[in-house]
Design an enzyme around this catalytic site. Sequence first.
Site, short mmCIF file in Angstrom:
data_model
loop_
_atom_site.label_atom_id
_atom_site.label_comp_id
_atom_site.label_asym_id
_atom_site.label_seq_id
_atom_site.Cartn_x
_atom_site.Cartn_y
_atom_site.Cartn_z
N ARG A 46 0.31 -3.39 -10.05
CA ARG A 46 0.38 -3.92 -8.69
C ARG A 46 0.22 -2.81 -7.65
O ARG A 46 -0.30 -3.04 -6.57
CB ARG A 46 1.68 -4.69 -8.49
CG ARG A 46 1.64 -6.04 -9.20
CD ARG A 46 2.97 -6.78 -9.20
NE ARG A 46 3.66 -6.80 -7.94
CZ ARG A 46 3.98 -7.91 -7.27
NH1 ARG A 46 3.65 -9.10 -7.74
NH2 ARG A 46 4.65 -7.83 -6.15
N SER A 47 0.65 -1.60 -7.98
CA SER A 47 0.41 -0.46 -7.07
C SER A 47 -1.08 -0.19 -6.95
O SER A 47 -1.56 0.23 -5.89
CB SER A 47 1.13 0.79 -7.58
OG SER A 47 2.51 0.66 -7.42
N ARG A 57 -9.27 -0.10 3.97
CA ARG A 57 -8.99 0.13 5.39
C ARG A 57 -9.46 1.51 5.83
O ARG A 57 -9.97 1.66 6.94
CB ARG A 57 -7.50 -0.03 5.67
CG ARG A 57 -7.03 -1.44 5.70
CD ARG A 57 -7.56 -2.18 6.94
NE ARG A 57 -7.06 -3.53 6.96
CZ ARG A 57 -7.78 -4.62 6.73
NH1 ARG A 57 -9.08 -4.52 6.46
NH2 ARG A 57 -7.23 -5.81 6.77
N HIS A 60 -13.01 1.18 6.50
CA HIS A 60 -13.23 0.51 7.78
C HIS A 60 -13.11 1.49 8.95
O HIS A 60 -13.71 1.28 10.00
CB HIS A 60 -12.22 -0.63 7.97
CG HIS A 60 -12.48 -1.80 7.09
ND1 HIS A 60 -11.46 -2.64 6.67
CD2 HIS A 60 -13.61 -2.28 6.51
CE1 HIS A 60 -11.97 -3.58 5.89
NE2 HIS A 60 -13.27 -3.38 5.78
N GLY A 87 5.42 4.15 -8.76
CA GLY A 87 6.87 4.06 -8.64
C GLY A 87 7.59 5.14 -9.42
O GLY A 87 8.46 5.82 -8.89
N SER A 88 7.20 5.34 -10.66
CA SER A 88 7.86 6.33 -11.50
C SER A 88 7.33 7.74 -11.27
O SER A 88 8.04 8.72 -11.51
CB SER A 88 7.67 5.98 -12.98
OG SER A 88 6.31 6.15 -13.36
N GLY A 89 6.08 7.86 -10.83
CA GLY A 89 5.45 9.17 -10.71
C GLY A 89 5.15 9.80 -12.06
O GLY A 89 4.84 10.98 -12.14
N THR A 91 3.24 7.82 -14.66
CA THR A 91 2.19 7.10 -15.37
C THR A 91 1.14 8.11 -15.84
O THR A 91 0.58 8.85 -15.03
CB THR A 91 1.55 6.03 -14.46
OG1 THR A 91 2.59 5.17 -13.98
CG2 THR A 91 0.49 5.23 -15.19
N SER A 150 9.00 -5.37 -7.11
CA SER A 150 8.35 -6.03 -5.97
C SER A 150 8.63 -5.32 -4.65
O SER A 150 7.73 -5.14 -3.83
CB SER A 150 8.76 -7.50 -5.87
OG SER A 150 8.20 -8.25 -6.91
N GLU A 153 6.50 -2.22 -4.35
CA GLU A 153 5.08 -2.54 -4.17
C GLU A 153 4.80 -3.08 -2.77
O GLU A 153 3.81 -2.71 -2.13
CB GLU A 153 4.64 -3.52 -5.25
CG GLU A 153 4.74 -2.92 -6.64
CD GLU A 153 5.12 -3.90 -7.73
OE1 GLU A 153 5.20 -3.46 -8.89
OE2 GLU A 153 5.36 -5.09 -7.43
N ASP A 161 -0.33 0.34 5.52
CA ASP A 161 -0.84 -0.32 6.73
C ASP A 161 -0.33 0.39 7.99
O ASP A 161 -1.06 0.53 8.98
CB ASP A 161 -0.45 -1.80 6.76
CG ASP A 161 -1.36 -2.67 5.91
OD1 ASP A 161 -2.46 -2.21 5.53
OD2 ASP A 161 -0.98 -3.82 5.64
#
Length: 186
Positions: A46-47, A57, A60, A87-89, A91, A150, A153, A161
């Site tokens: 999901r990240s 973006r 853009h 999240g864990s740093g 992976t 969640s 993420e 953003d």
Amino acid sequence: MNNQEYGKMVIEELSQTLASIPTADADKFVALINEADEVFCAGAGRSGFQIKGFAMRLMHMGVHSYVVGETTTPNIKEGGLLVVCSGSGETKSLVNHAQKAKEMGAKVALITTNVESTIGQLADVVIVINTASPKVQKQDAIISHQPMASLFEQSEGIFMDIVIMMLMDSKGMDADTMYGRHANME
């Protein structure tokens, strides 16, 4: 609970995580993007979805941005910036990307829950989303009632953003300027 009560709970959790990010770290993150020749974006799961939206973006805005692993992504080199969401740093594939970026003379920015992670130790700036995840438990973490990671993420997506808004301010851009680069072959 009903949908409105859940919505209020999620908004409160997001307010806590976003308010815990130091302004100096966010400013350094924005500065690294402004200084970079190219920005490479990497994440898993999901990240990975969140970071793809960020790369879009940036495009853009006219920034040369790429998603690591896509077939059209060029090689990273000195002057480049790798932005990693993990999240864990820890992976493995993302650790490898960060190590390669540093080896090539590029800078690394990490959005994580774990500042002391392998990628955190390599990074030029670390944005800490102060929440626990299934892989990283912390004493001072903001507790979430949402499933799994969640809150992390969502927070990383909203933070990116916010970074886009900060970049827009620094470059004197608005949404109309950016829309000129929106895809026209959809």
